[in-house]
Design an enzyme around this catalytic site. Sequence first.
Site, mmCIF file in Angstrom:
data_model
loop_
_atom_site.group_PDB
_atom_site.id
_atom_site.type_symbol
_atom_site.label_atom_id
_atom_site.label_comp_id
_atom_site.label_asym_id
_atom_site.label_seq_id
_atom_site.Cartn_x
_atom_site.Cartn_y
_atom_site.Cartn_z
ATOM 1 N N GLU A 115 148.738 75.093 24.599
ATOM 2 C CA GLU A 115 148.633 75.707 23.271
ATOM 3 C C GLU A 115 149.046 74.739 22.169
ATOM 4 O OE1 GLU A 115 147.062 78.376 22.671
ATOM 5 O OE2 GLU A 115 146.820 78.888 24.790
ATOM 6 N N HIS A 170 145.441 69.964 17.103
ATOM 7 C CA HIS A 170 144.048 69.951 16.646
ATOM 8 C C HIS A 170 143.969 70.516 15.223
ATOM 9 C CE1 HIS A 170 139.580 70.770 17.956
ATOM 10 N NE2 HIS A 170 139.676 69.806 17.069
#
Length: 726
Positions: free
Chosen positions: A506, A512
């Site tokens: 996660e 990202h």
Amino acid sequence: MTTRFIVAAALAGTSLAGCTTMTAETAERPAAVAIPQATGYFAQPSTLPLHAPDFTKISDADFAPAFEQAMAIQRAEVAAIVANPDAPTFANTIVALEDTGKMLGRVESVFGSLTGANTNPTLDAIDAAISPKLTAHYDAISLDPGLFARVKAVYDNRAAMSMTPEDAKLLEDTYDRMVHAGAELTPAQKEAVKAINARLSAVTTEFGQKLTDATKANALVVADKARLAGLPEAEIAAAAKLAAERGQDGSYAIALQNTTQQPPLASLKDRATREALFEKSWNRAQRGNANDTRALIAEIVNLRAKKAALFGAPDWATYQMWDRMAKNPKTALGFMEQMVPALEATQRADAAALNAEIKASGKDFTVQPWDWQMYANQLKAKKFDLDEDAVKPYFEVNRVLEDGVFFMANKLYGLSFKKRDDLPVYHPDVTVYDVIDRDGSQLGLFYFDPFQRDNKRGGAWMSYFVKPSQRDGKMPVVYNVLNIPKAPAGEPQLVSFDNVETMFHEFGHAVHGLFADQQYGSLSGTSVARDFVEFPSQVHEIWASYPEVLANYAKHYQTGEPIPQELIAKIQAAAKFDQGYQFGEVVEAALLDMKWHALSPAEAAAIDTPEKVTAFEDKALKELGLAVDLVPPRYRTSYFRHIFSDPAGYSAGYYSYLWTEMLDRASRQWFLDNGGLTRANGDHFRATVLSRGGTQDYFEMYKAFTGREPDVKPMLEARGLVADTK
């Protein structure tokens, strides 16, 4: 991965991404259209650092009026674009459209986080009421003929325009998404799409709420502690606490997680208790009561097939995969089907080995799904001399986060983290960190919500409170949500290695988002195709077991001693064990998803009762060619939240986890071949993938990082399904 509202908005058009922002609250617009004045908490960006939400100033009662007001404002903003007397240009049409919906984005981001991680009956009622209205709102924009005429005029003139690559991608995405939403349909077809979308929004919201209730209601409750033999005392204490919280003092309650298999099945020694827990899980949402989801599923697949037909597509999967890296169902199915023969053989061989283990244990039965994990662990302990309970004391959740995940991020990307106690949170379990970039500047904020709650949906995910956009000066405010069972007060919060890998996974989504380097919010960060978004997160799982990282965080919670090297070697040696189940349940779920969404309208319409839903599932699973009698899919149809809990979600897209694992396994090898955990490698990954958002072709992005085409073989080797040739 992301909350339902951000996904829903992105489906409606690039301008509608849940956290889209603009350069000023009152951009210049034609005077002919009056923009309503925003009021209330969400009228302006939060005054907290990086515009993080101030949960001390937000009440449940704020949301319904805020949604209504925000939609009215965005309708007026779009009307102003349409009414603009000037000829359509990139600036006055495409960028102007990108700039609409600021207030709505703020409302959606907070509301989506709460309904996912900390909901209550009031929020659920608002969710049920507002979801169809939001869908109608987005449809009205995407299907507005005047707006599309302006967008198309700019698009058709694109060859004569001077644009940056990101400008060109924004234009292309805006046009393509409006076409995909139905902008080129006839007026009658548009009305049909609107009606279907409205109903899908309502029924998928109802599905999600029923499933949350069903998962809570089907906790296994036992009165006799002896039935829990094999569970660690801390887990038994947690079960007693949960039962007491539910008004069943003196009993023990084991809460269900979102998947078919339940973690306690690996430890429970009493076979009847294992079977009872499995039955609670497998049948949680199809008991013929108020939480039975099968009638909703029948309606969802029927509506989706009808919608696909309006666009000339033979099925929902074909319609849905228009912007995917894999492009079409044939590619995705071909990719998965090449795994089936080796996987089925592995499943049968694994079952035979487990049956031999059961017999050696003096038992007289053959392995069933509720037995598999216990005897797999027993066999693994013998084969690899690995005791899972002996591993947990080295994985304390805060140490895993701060000395593991954050340590990795520092070594790989130069990031540092500072815990903050001054920012409000939506639940006491949530912690907040400043994220400091390699040059010492602030990169964003990171919220971490690790523990299981009855009012939290299952699984783990990442999303945004604030989505980044350079042109708006907005920096990322991201959060990770997990569902780790919480230890009783005073007990150490130890986690399994699976939980450790999930934390690294996660956080891969988080970076990202944190590394977004785009002008436009709708192209930034995790705004990428469904079958690419899991790639950066899966790559980060490699660092959970990387020696340098392990040595820094895997320390005994009592003594501080590092995890012994021999135990690390055992964990790594056991990594390919039990892949018939671990890999098989995911492949089965992905293929089941495709089976549901390959239905023609006539085939979907014929599945019109709960019983027919079950019958179709049974038939579909038998046709997979895998040992589903022993290895059921990771999600049964009736609790497959990924594909049925919002109008689109991961429907015809659950294969993405496998597709991106293919990308991931080859990428892991790239890291290892180039020196492993180094700043140079991290900077390269950041520059070629993590900072690119949705601005490039995914195959080109992947090749820019690895220098090679995707290849399925490293994944099959890593899973032990084919011989490792290295």
